[in-house]
Motif scaffolding. Sequence first.
Motif, mmCIF file in Angstrom:
data_model
loop_
_atom_site.group_PDB
_atom_site.id
_atom_site.type_symbol
_atom_site.label_atom_id
_atom_site.label_comp_id
_atom_site.label_asym_id
_atom_site.label_seq_id
_atom_site.Cartn_x
_atom_site.Cartn_y
_atom_site.Cartn_z
ATOM 1 N N ASP A 120 27.902 2.581 2.656
ATOM 2 C CA ASP A 120 28.578 2.711 3.950
ATOM 3 C C ASP A 120 29.164 4.104 4.122
ATOM 4 O O ASP A 120 29.069 4.710 5.204
ATOM 5 N N ARG A 121 29.781 4.602 3.080
ATOM 6 C CA ARG A 121 30.394 5.931 3.172
ATOM 7 C C ARG A 121 29.332 6.989 3.427
ATOM 8 O O ARG A 121 29.540 7.934 4.204
ATOM 9 N N GLU A 122 28.180 6.831 2.782
ATOM 10 C CA GLU A 122 27.095 7.789 3.014
ATOM 11 C C GLU A 122 26.570 7.663 4.444
ATOM 12 O O GLU A 122 26.293 8.668 5.106
ATOM 13 N N TRP A 123 26.433 6.432 4.931
ATOM 14 C CA TRP A 123 25.925 6.200 6.291
ATOM 15 C C TRP A 123 26.829 6.846 7.344
ATOM 16 O O TRP A 123 26.349 7.442 8.310
ATOM 17 N N PHE A 124 28.156 6.713 7.133
ATOM 18 C CA PHE A 124 29.101 7.248 8.113
ATOM 19 C C PHE A 124 29.531 8.684 7.802
ATOM 20 O O PHE A 124 30.346 9.260 8.517
ATOM 21 N N GLY A 125 28.980 9.263 6.758
ATOM 22 C CA GLY A 125 29.290 10.650 6.426
ATOM 23 C C GLY A 125 30.711 10.858 5.957
ATOM 24 O O GLY A 125 31.329 11.887 6.253
ATOM 25 N N LEU A 126 31.247 9.894 5.205
ATOM 26 C CA LEU A 126 32.619 9.975 4.721
ATOM 27 C C LEU A 126 32.642 10.483 3.289
ATOM 28 O O LEU A 126 31.900 10.002 2.438
ATOM 29 N N ARG A 127 33.527 11.421 3.014
ATOM 30 C CA ARG A 127 33.695 11.924 1.657
ATOM 31 C C ARG A 127 34.788 11.180 0.904
ATOM 32 O O ARG A 127 34.834 11.187 -0.316
ATOM 33 N N LYS A 128 35.694 10.538 1.642
ATOM 34 C CA LYS A 128 36.792 9.825 1.018
ATOM 35 C C LYS A 128 36.284 8.653 0.180
ATOM 36 O O LYS A 128 35.387 7.929 0.602
ATOM 37 N N PHE A 129 36.905 8.465 -0.994
ATOM 38 C CA PHE A 129 36.520 7.347 -1.838
ATOM 39 C C PHE A 129 37.034 6.028 -1.258
ATOM 40 O O PHE A 129 36.376 5.002 -1.333
ATOM 41 N N ARG A 130 38.240 6.053 -0.671
ATOM 42 C CA ARG A 130 38.844 4.813 -0.198
ATOM 43 C C ARG A 130 39.020 4.847 1.312
ATOM 44 O O ARG A 130 39.774 5.647 1.852
ATOM 45 N N THR A 131 38.308 3.985 1.999
ATOM 46 C CA THR A 131 38.488 3.762 3.430
ATOM 47 C C THR A 131 38.359 2.266 3.664
ATOM 48 O O THR A 131 37.297 1.690 3.421
ATOM 49 N N VAL A 132 39.443 1.644 4.120
ATOM 50 C CA VAL A 132 39.464 0.196 4.289
ATOM 51 C C VAL A 132 39.727 -0.158 5.750
ATOM 52 O O VAL A 132 40.812 0.119 6.266
ATOM 53 N N PRO A 133 38.765 -0.747 6.442
ATOM 54 C CA PRO A 133 39.018 -1.268 7.791
ATOM 55 C C PRO A 133 39.753 -2.605 7.678
ATOM 56 O O PRO A 133 39.273 -3.526 7.025
ATOM 57 N N MET A 134 40.922 -2.698 8.270
ATOM 58 C CA MET A 134 41.758 -3.894 8.124
ATOM 59 C C MET A 134 41.115 -5.112 8.780
ATOM 60 O O MET A 134 40.350 -4.988 9.737
ATOM 61 N N SER A 135 41.478 -6.273 8.283
ATOM 62 C CA SER A 135 41.181 -7.536 8.953
ATOM 63 C C SER A 135 42.471 -8.041 9.582
ATOM 64 O O SER A 135 43.511 -8.080 8.916
ATOM 65 N N ALA A 136 42.409 -8.444 10.845
ATOM 66 C CA ALA A 136 43.606 -8.923 11.523
ATOM 67 C C ALA A 136 44.118 -10.217 10.927
ATOM 68 O O ALA A 136 45.320 -10.500 10.953
ATOM 69 N N ASP A 137 43.223 -11.017 10.369
ATOM 70 C CA ASP A 137 43.572 -12.369 9.927
ATOM 71 C C ASP A 137 43.748 -12.491 8.423
ATOM 72 O O ASP A 137 43.740 -13.594 7.870
ATOM 73 N N MET A 138 43.921 -11.371 7.757
ATOM 74 C CA MET A 138 44.211 -11.341 6.328
ATOM 75 C C MET A 138 45.454 -10.500 6.109
ATOM 76 O O MET A 138 45.897 -9.764 7.003
#
Length: 454
Positions: A331-349
């Motif tokens: 996913d990080r490669e697909w979106f061109g992200l260099r950051k090791f940690r990127t977390v999209p939150m879940s509203a219900d967790m």
Amino acid sequence: MDNLGSPEKPTFIDLFSGCGGLSLGLSQSGWQGLFAIERAEGAFETFKSNFLDEASSHRFEWPSWLPKNAHSIDDVLTDHEEELRKLRNRVDLIAGGPPCQGFSFAGKRNSADPRNKMFQRYVSFVKLINPKFLVLENVPGMNVAHTKSGNVSAKKGQTYYEKLRIALGELDYTVGEMILDAADFGVPQRRARLVVIGVRSDLARRLPTGVTGVFNCIALEGKQQLQSLGQGKHVTARQAISDLEVGNGAASNGRTLEYLGDGSRQGYFQKNYQAVLSSEYQRRMNEGVRPSEMDSMRLARHSQDVRERFKEILEHCRRHRRLGMNLSAEDREWFGLRKFRTVPMSADMVSPTLTTLPDDIIHYADWRILTVRECARLQSFPDWFVFRSKYTTGGDRRKVECPRYTQVGNAVPPLLAEAIGRGIRSAWSAVGVKVLKLSGKKTIYRKKEIMMVR
């Protein structure tokens, strides 16, 4: 030796206090703060605003001999040893969360990190003060051995926790530890921490089940908090911060206004807060705070490209049911992200674990990172708690500055600290010792037991 009974307002000192999460929780559970030690000036400015102001509801009884500014623990031990010795047997609790970067699995786990040895200063303080109770909070990695080949299962004497336990045992403390997840205490965040409880041995012998009983009382307090705030279930991200959403595109019209608070610069906005509260957790966090008093609400100033990328990440992860999880390498490669940690939150967790980096987490609905106030909510700081200093910093300044996001990310969640404080008091009350002088004798009353002592 001092009276072992539980006073109406027991006292504590907070070492490595940061902005005051542990102090706030203990204060909310009925403890009286005496003083705190924090080296970072930004974090101490926040602490000072919340605990030393005349109007503070949890004001510390600060001693005249200690200036009300940032101090290193080494300086206090060196410059004020005589004053500290005068407090011996007169303080009920020493609490603290020594720097954890060298232990954390989120970091490099450097066994040579000098911050790892700060627990030794904690022990030095304990030796001088000799309090009844000890509380030390750290990341679970404190009880995992550091080796050249990586992390291995803990063996006696290898971990920093074992070194701490042995050192405190030599000072005649009974010590126990447990991994506690803040989410189990009503905090809307998955945050596992190693909590160490020490009880001075003369008191530990009178506790019905020793340190185990203290942890049992803490767990019971956690269940009660969880029942009150989430009806026995974990508090979700939406239940924590939905009132702080701003929306996207046309949906954001009228929901923001120009940011004019500390650190205001052209182009920054904040939520036009109306206090439309939709959960018991939000009501508790916002209690007694007027909308105009909301602090640290500044929204990040993202470019349109960044916002579009966040939108794509959220939609992609919803399709694949991977909200609340760190993005994979693919996913990080697909979106061109260099950051090791990127977390999209879940509203219900519950929220993922907050760190000191504000761009580690993407909001579950808005195409942006979280505000400081949203992070504070997820840490269980009430809305009246104000934050001082810069919002962020970077480069080499990160080694010496402690901006707001870092203060919040490093903090002990106040709700977890509150349960710890209440749990210790509950276990302590079971001792039930009262000393009365009658006809030249001492009568010691214990639960289900009366013993006459000459």
